[in-house]
Design a protein around this motif. Structure first.
Motif, PDB file in Angstrom:
ATOM      1  N   ASN A   5       0.773  -1.022  -0.075  1.00  0.00           N
ATOM      2  CA  ASN A   5      -0.078   0.074  -0.169  1.00  0.00           C
ATOM      3  C   ASN A   5       0.870   1.193  -0.097  1.00  0.00           C
ATOM      4  OD1 ASN A   5      -2.478   1.334  -0.007  1.00  0.00           O
ATOM      5  ND2 ASN A   5      -2.542   1.407   2.192  1.00  0.00           N
ATOM      6  N   GLU A  25     -11.989   1.480  -8.113  1.00  0.00           N
ATOM      7  CA  GLU A  25     -12.452   2.555  -8.957  1.00  0.00           C
ATOM      8  C   GLU A  25     -11.476   3.174  -9.952  1.00  0.00           C
ATOM      9  OE1 GLU A  25     -13.479   6.164  -6.438  1.00  0.00           O
ATOM     10  OE2 GLU A  25     -14.494   4.647  -4.874  1.00  0.00           O
ATOM     11  N   ARG A  26     -10.215   3.340  -9.957  1.00  0.00           N
ATOM     12  CA  ARG A  26      -9.373   3.885 -11.148  1.00  0.00           C
ATOM     13  C   ARG A  26      -8.087   3.214 -11.159  1.00  0.00           C
ATOM     14  NH1 ARG A  26      -8.726  10.006 -11.534  1.00  0.00           N
ATOM     15  NH2 ARG A  26      -7.125   9.334 -12.710  1.00  0.00           N
ATOM     16  N   GLY A  27      -7.512   3.429 -12.095  1.00  0.00           N
ATOM     17  CA  GLY A  27      -6.227   3.286 -12.356  1.00  0.00           C
ATOM     18  C   GLY A  27      -5.517   1.772 -12.512  1.00  0.00           C
ATOM     19  N   SER A  37      -1.063  -1.375 -13.642  1.00  0.00           N
ATOM     20  CA  SER A  37      -1.411  -0.100 -13.403  1.00  0.00           C
ATOM     21  C   SER A  37      -1.659   0.730 -14.744  1.00  0.00           C
ATOM     22  CB  SER A  37      -0.463   0.560 -12.741  1.00  0.00           C
ATOM     23  OG  SER A  37      -0.414   1.910 -12.479  1.00  0.00           O
ATOM     24  N   GLY A  41       1.276   6.987 -10.239  1.00  0.00           N
ATOM     25  CA  GLY A  41       0.713   7.193  -8.792  1.00  0.00           C
ATOM     26  C   GLY A  41       1.128   6.464  -7.696  1.00  0.00           C
ATOM     27  N   LYS A  42       0.412   6.370  -6.848  1.00  0.00           N
ATOM     28  CA  LYS A  42       0.503   5.707  -5.477  1.00  0.00           C
ATOM     29  C   LYS A  42      -0.665   4.517  -5.480  1.00  0.00           C
ATOM     30  CE  LYS A  42      -0.883   7.756  -1.669  1.00  0.00           C
ATOM     31  NZ  LYS A  42      -0.961   8.524  -0.549  1.00  0.00           N
ATOM     32  N   ILE A  44      -3.232   2.100  -4.084  1.00  0.00           N
ATOM     33  CA  ILE A  44      -3.881   2.038  -2.830  1.00  0.00           C
ATOM     34  C   ILE A  44      -4.605   0.708  -2.648  1.00  0.00           C
ATOM     35  CG2 ILE A  44      -6.033   3.137  -1.569  1.00  0.00           C
ATOM     36  CD1 ILE A  44      -3.691   5.132  -2.095  1.00  0.00           C
ATOM     37  N   SER A  55      -6.551   0.143  -6.393  1.00  0.00           N
ATOM     38  CA  SER A  55      -6.656   1.311  -7.382  1.00  0.00           C
ATOM     39  C   SER A  55      -5.355   2.024  -7.262  1.00  0.00           C
ATOM     40  CB  SER A  55      -7.900   1.890  -6.733  1.00  0.00           C
ATOM     41  OG  SER A  55      -7.633   2.657  -5.535  1.00  0.00           O
ATOM     42  N   GLU A  57      -4.149   6.164  -7.126  1.00  0.00           N
ATOM     43  CA  GLU A  57      -4.237   7.438  -7.000  1.00  0.00           C
ATOM     44  C   GLU A  57      -3.222   8.177  -7.887  1.00  0.00           C
ATOM     45  OE1 GLU A  57      -3.193  10.332  -3.303  1.00  0.00           O
ATOM     46  OE2 GLU A  57      -5.250   9.007  -2.988  1.00  0.00           O
ATOM     47  N   SER A  58      -3.418   9.089  -8.861  1.00  0.00           N
ATOM     48  CA  SER A  58      -2.744   9.791  -9.559  1.00  0.00           C
ATOM     49  C   SER A  58      -2.008  10.660  -9.113  1.00  0.00           C
ATOM     50  CB  SER A  58      -3.522  10.297 -10.871  1.00  0.00           C
ATOM     51  OG  SER A  58      -2.803  10.935 -11.792  1.00  0.00           O
ATOM     52  N   ASN A  61      -3.245  15.290 -12.447  1.00  0.00           N
ATOM     53  CA  ASN A  61      -4.599  15.194 -13.230  1.00  0.00           C
ATOM     54  C   ASN A  61      -4.536  15.102 -14.506  1.00  0.00           C
ATOM     55  OD1 ASN A  61      -6.116  15.312 -10.757  1.00  0.00           O
ATOM     56  ND2 ASN A  61      -6.232  17.384 -10.802  1.00  0.00           N
TER      57      ASN A  61
END
Length: 191
Positions: A5, A25-27, A37, A41-42, A44, A55, A57-58, A61
């Motif tokens: 994580n 949800e995303r990524g 991936s 990003g990171k 999660i 997921s 987290e970018s 944006n």
């Protein structure tokens, strides 16, 4: 490979198998039974009903998710043997955070015959290409086989001045009028 994580991930990075995780949800994207991936990003990792959910987290944006068949602009950074390495910096629509790409000898020209890769590209050339695949080791494979793909901007290796395309395989220096070999992208206006 173990994942944690909060670890940093890049587009195309292998994360695990669909049997062990669920897509968040995303990524994250799935190819066959593997999860990758799709963003820088990171990572999660959350829990829901005793199942780990992944997921990303970018970091920004402005993240670009590379996909097969995307047309991209890239700068040739290095040529080694039968490979040209490139830095992907834009799609046809927008500038992106740079990504590393690779062009194999067999993905340069449509008619496969014996040719020198240095007659097609040189480091510093800007190309228009198409993403043909993304593998587990995060390599984004690019092709310039189509006649619409190839060098769109180059400087002469003799004078370091801008060159103009004059045919599908030649460019001319505007300063010295010398010709140099390149795999030139045919503009869409001409096709």
């Amino acid at each position: 490979m173990s994942i944690e994580n909060g670890m940093k991930v890049t587009p195309g990075q292998f994360l695990g198998y669909i049997y062990d995780f669920e897509i968040g949800e995303r990524g994250i994207f799935q190819k066959e039974d593997k999860l990758y991936s799709s963003l820088s990003g990171k990572l999660i990792i959350t829990q829901k009903n005793d199942k780990n959910i992944l997921s990303v987290e970018s970091f920004s944006n402005n993240s670009y998710i590379p996909h097969e068949d995307d047309e991209i602009y890239a700068k040739i950074t290095n040529i080694q043997g039968s490979f040209a390495y490139c830095e992907i910096f834009a799609t046809k629509e927008k500038l992106i955070t740079p990504l590393q790409g690779l062009i194999k000898h067999e993905h340069i020209k449509d008619e496969y015959k014996d040719f020198d890769i240095y007659d097609c590209f040189l480091p510093g050339d800007i190309i228009l290409g198409k993403i043909i695949s993304i593998d587990q080791s995060n390599y984004i494979y690019v092709s310039t086989r189509d006649k619409l793909h190839g060098v769109v901007f180059a400087k002469s290796k003799i004078s370091n001045e801008i060159m103009m395309p004059i045919s599908f395989d030649k460019m001319q220096c505007l300063y010295t009028n010398c010709f140099e070999q390149r795999k030139v992208a045919i503009p869409e206006l001409i096709k």
